[in-house]
Write a protein that holds these residues in place. Structure first.
Motif, PDB file in Angstrom:
ATOM      1  N   ARG A 164       0.841  -1.191   0.000  1.00  0.00           N
ATOM      2  CA  ARG A 164       0.000   0.000   0.000  1.00  0.00           C
ATOM      3  C   ARG A 164       0.882   1.248   0.000  1.00  0.00           C
ATOM      4  N   PRO A 165       0.542   2.185  -0.853  1.00  0.00           N
ATOM      5  CA  PRO A 165       1.347   3.414  -0.856  1.00  0.00           C
ATOM      6  C   PRO A 165       1.236   4.123   0.482  1.00  0.00           C
ATOM      7  N   GLU A 166       2.333   4.719   0.883  1.00  0.00           N
ATOM      8  CA  GLU A 166       2.340   5.430   2.160  1.00  0.00           C
ATOM      9  C   GLU A 166       1.365   6.590   2.087  1.00  0.00           C
ATOM     10  N   LYS A 167       0.488   6.623   3.067  1.00  0.00           N
ATOM     11  CA  LYS A 167      -0.541   7.651   3.083  1.00  0.00           C
ATOM     12  C   LYS A 167       0.020   8.918   3.701  1.00  0.00           C
ATOM     13  N   LYS A 168       0.060   9.962   2.908  1.00  0.00           N
ATOM     14  CA  LYS A 168       0.568  11.230   3.390  1.00  0.00           C
ATOM     15  C   LYS A 168      -0.542  12.006   4.090  1.00  0.00           C
ATOM     16  N   ALA A 169      -0.169  12.663   5.151  1.00  0.00           N
ATOM     17  CA  ALA A 169      -1.147  13.474   5.879  1.00  0.00           C
ATOM     18  C   ALA A 169      -1.657  14.586   4.965  1.00  0.00           C
ATOM     19  N   ALA A 170      -2.966  14.707   4.908  1.00  0.00           N
ATOM     20  CA  ALA A 170      -3.559  15.734   4.064  1.00  0.00           C
ATOM     21  C   ALA A 170      -3.303  17.110   4.662  1.00  0.00           C
ATOM     22  N   PRO A 243     -10.377  15.346   3.506  1.00  0.00           N
ATOM     23  CA  PRO A 243      -8.963  15.170   3.855  1.00  0.00           C
ATOM     24  C   PRO A 243      -8.557  16.175   4.923  1.00  0.00           C
ATOM     25  N   ASP A 246     -10.910  14.705  10.773  1.00  0.00           N
ATOM     26  CA  ASP A 246     -11.108  13.374  11.343  1.00  0.00           C
ATOM     27  C   ASP A 246     -12.474  13.309  12.022  1.00  0.00           C
TER      28      ASP A 246
END
Length: 329
Positions: A164-170, A243, A246
């Motif tokens: 899974r591609p690393e999820k960057k903080a929006a 994005p 939360d």
């Protein structure tokens, strides 16, 4: 999870029929030849006129069953695929085909065909995943005479796990800063919540506007909010997700002690504990290295008053006051 299939069990299907006594749904015909040539950009004169033949590469086209399919597929073919599916090789991709032409097809030829499972490979690992190559050979006849063969090869496989591609903080949306509200955001950077005050009639206004709604004067000064307020109204955001936010989180319409209202987040209590009339106090939340936002903490926020409101680092979702104020991200 894929299971190991004994290659001997798969080899047992080689030579068994895949389709028997298949009949082409249409005679070889000029309209289909014309459409094929137009689609392929083939202008050969061999495919026109009284002595026209069909393009050799149309060999498979005359055997296709269309959306309704053919009824002649064998039980052995279905059994082989059920065996592969049961072992976890549930995906399929066509890999290549080979054709051999023995005689030209002409308009009016009636097409029949038979197909056989020619080979099933040992287990192979590809970039797509691990599985088995299955090759079928179709013998195509025109008015009973063998006209060509068509070999079609597919890979029945279990897809390879992809990292899974690393999820960057929006990144939080930036507020719109213009000449009408620039002084408000400058105050936020200094940890001061500034309210406009009309220089002519003294009316306080928020959000920031270029002119007074009471007397239309364009002259104004500012008053620094004390930071005290109450929840006048609120909503809890569940959907849609955005994005950098939360959900669920509470968005409040805060009535400041000075009498104006601002939309921002209520923090310091669970979202489902926010209530109308709840006292809150101003804090400034650092969202990232570039942005701070005013938020309001419920309950006792500790020492400090007026412009010395607390500063928190971003961990709770804040709503950017739209432009100068109000509005939810």
């Amino acid at each position: 999870m894929t299971g190991d299939l004994a290659h001997a069990a798969l080899k047992a299907f080689e030579g068994l029929p895949a389709a028997t006594a298949g009949v082409g749904k249409d005679l070889v015909n000029e309209p289909m030849i014309r459409h094929w040539c137009e689609a392929m950009g083939d202008t050969s004169p061999a495919y026109e006129g009284p002595d026209a033949i069909a393009p050799p590469t149309m060999l498979q086209a005359w055997t296709m069953g269309g959306l309704s399919g053919h009824q002649g597929r064998s039980g052995a073919y279905d059994e082989l695929f059920a065996l592969l599916d049961g072992a976890g090789y549930t995906s399929v991709v066509a890999t290549d085909c080979e054709q051999e032409y023995l005689r030209p097809l002409r308009p009016g030829d009636a097409i029949t065909f038979d197909a056989v499972i020619e080979s099933v490979s040992e287990r192979k690992t590809t970039k797509l995943g691990t599985g088995h190559f299955v090759t079928t050979r179709m013998d195509v006849r025109a008015d009973g005479e063998l006209a060509g063969t068509h070999r079609f090869r597919i890979l029945k496989y279990a897809p390879a796990a992809r990292p899974r591609p690393e999820k960057k903080a929006a990144r939080r949306p930036r507020p719109v800063v213009n000449r009408d509200n620039a002084a408000f955001w400058e105050g936020v950077r200094e940890h001061r919540l500034l309210i406009q005050r009309c220089s002519s009639c003294g009316t306080l206004r928020f959000p920031w506007l270029p002119g007074c709604g009471a007397c239309a004067s364009q002259e104004w000064s500012t008053v620094e909010a004390s930071g005290e307020g109450t929840v006048f109204s609120y909503v809890v955001m569940h959907h849609p997700p955005f994005p950098a936010f939360d959900p669920p989180y509470a968005v409040g319409l805060i009535e400041l002690a000075e009498g104006v209202r601002i939309i921002s987040n209520v923090v310091g209590v669970p979202y489902d504990k926010v209530r109308t009339g709840m006292p809150v106090r101003l804090e400034f939340m650092r969202v990232d290295e570039e942005l701070e936002l005013p938020v309001f903490r419920a309950g006792d926020s500790g020492p400090g008053s007026g412009g010395a409101s607390g500063v928190v680092s971003g961990g709770e979702s804040a709503v950017v006051p739209g432009g100068a104020s109000g509005g939810e991200g």
